[in-house]
Scaffold this motif. Structure first.
Motif, PDB file in Angstrom:
ATOM      1  N   ASP A  99      -6.782  68.500 -12.966  1.00 18.01           N
ATOM      2  CA  ASP A  99      -5.662  67.640 -12.579  1.00 18.01           C
ATOM      3  C   ASP A  99      -4.343  68.301 -13.002  1.00 18.01           C
ATOM      4  O   ASP A  99      -3.739  67.960 -14.013  1.00 18.01           O
ATOM      5  N   ASP A 101      -1.224  68.222 -12.001  1.00 15.38           N
ATOM      6  CA  ASP A 101       0.021  67.465 -12.177  1.00 15.38           C
ATOM      7  C   ASP A 101      -0.150  66.284 -13.138  1.00 15.38           C
ATOM      8  O   ASP A 101       0.804  65.553 -13.399  1.00 15.38           O
ATOM      9  N   ASN A 103      -1.608  63.355 -12.917  1.00 17.08           N
ATOM     10  CA  ASN A 103      -1.460  61.984 -12.418  1.00 17.08           C
ATOM     11  C   ASN A 103      -2.791  61.242 -12.353  1.00 17.08           C
ATOM     12  O   ASN A 103      -2.878  60.165 -11.774  1.00 17.08           O
ATOM     13  N   LEU A 105      -5.238  61.696 -10.592  1.00 16.30           N
ATOM     14  CA  LEU A 105      -5.785  61.735  -9.243  1.00 16.30           C
ATOM     15  C   LEU A 105      -6.075  63.189  -8.922  1.00 16.30           C
ATOM     16  O   LEU A 105      -5.269  64.069  -9.238  1.00 16.30           O
ATOM     17  N   LEU A 106      -7.198  63.436  -8.304  1.00 14.25           N
ATOM     18  CA  LEU A 106      -7.582  64.803  -8.007  1.00 14.25           C
ATOM     19  C   LEU A 106      -7.481  65.045  -6.504  1.00 14.25           C
ATOM     20  O   LEU A 106      -8.256  64.500  -5.725  1.00 14.25           O
ATOM     21  N   GLU A 110      -6.194  70.471  -5.919  1.00 10.31           N
ATOM     22  CA  GLU A 110      -6.489  70.592  -7.346  1.00 10.31           C
ATOM     23  C   GLU A 110      -7.976  70.875  -7.574  1.00 10.31           C
ATOM     24  O   GLU A 110      -8.344  71.659  -8.440  1.00 10.31           O
TER      25      GLU A 110
END
Ligand SMILES: [Ca+2]
Ligand SMILES: [Ca+2]
Ligand SMILES: [Ca+2]
Length: 150
Positions: A99, A101, A103, A105-106, A110
């Motif tokens: 991940d 960034d 966040n 969420l993948l 990523e």
């Protein structure tokens, strides 16, 4: 004349103080005498006849079975139960590595980061496509160890 008498009195007082000090020191040494000088030790190592004697066995911890070690690897709080979070927590570090960034969420980019990086390194002219020469640079390096002939 007074000075001579005063000097004599002071001298007597100093003598009296010295006598009391010596007596006090002697009392202390009678209560806790200095240690006796160390005795001369015999030369060489001590020996004993231990034939036929058996000493106590040294302490040993029981080995955990492979399954017990695997269980305790997941049971982080040692309550003899593995929660879903404990089971999934072993994957957290790998997820955070992907991940980029942060966040939670993948994205596909990523998740496929290795392939994305390999593509970007191979795309020498930056046209977002690989020609045959660029693609050839993505070939895995030849392994130093020969393949198994099993
Ligand atoms: Ca637990
Ligand atoms: Ca992300
Ligand atoms: Ca290219």
């Amino acid at each position: 004349m007074n000075r001579i008498v005063l000097g004599g009195i002071i001298a007597l007082l100093l003598v009296a103080v010295g006598v009391f000090w010596l007596q006090g020191r002697a009392e202390v040494e009678r209560g806790a005498p200095p240690p006796a000088p160390a005795e001369a030790k015999p030369e060489g190592l001590p020996s004993a006849d231990v034939a036929g004697l058996q000493g106590p066995a040294p302490p040993e911890a029981s080995e955990l079975s492979r399954e017990q070690r695997r269980f305790f690897r997941y049971d982080r709080n040692r309550d003899q139960r593995i929660t879903r979070d404990e089971m999934l927590s072993t994957r957290t570090a790998a997820f955070r590595d992907l991940d980029a960034d942060g966040n939670n969420l993948l994205t596909f980019e990523e998740w496929a980061v290795t392939t994305v990086e390999r593509f970007d390194q191979a795309d020498a002219n930056g046209d977002r496509e690989l020609n045959a020469q660029e693609f050839a640079t993505t070939a895995p390096a030849a392994s130093a160890t020969p393949a198994c002939r099993c």
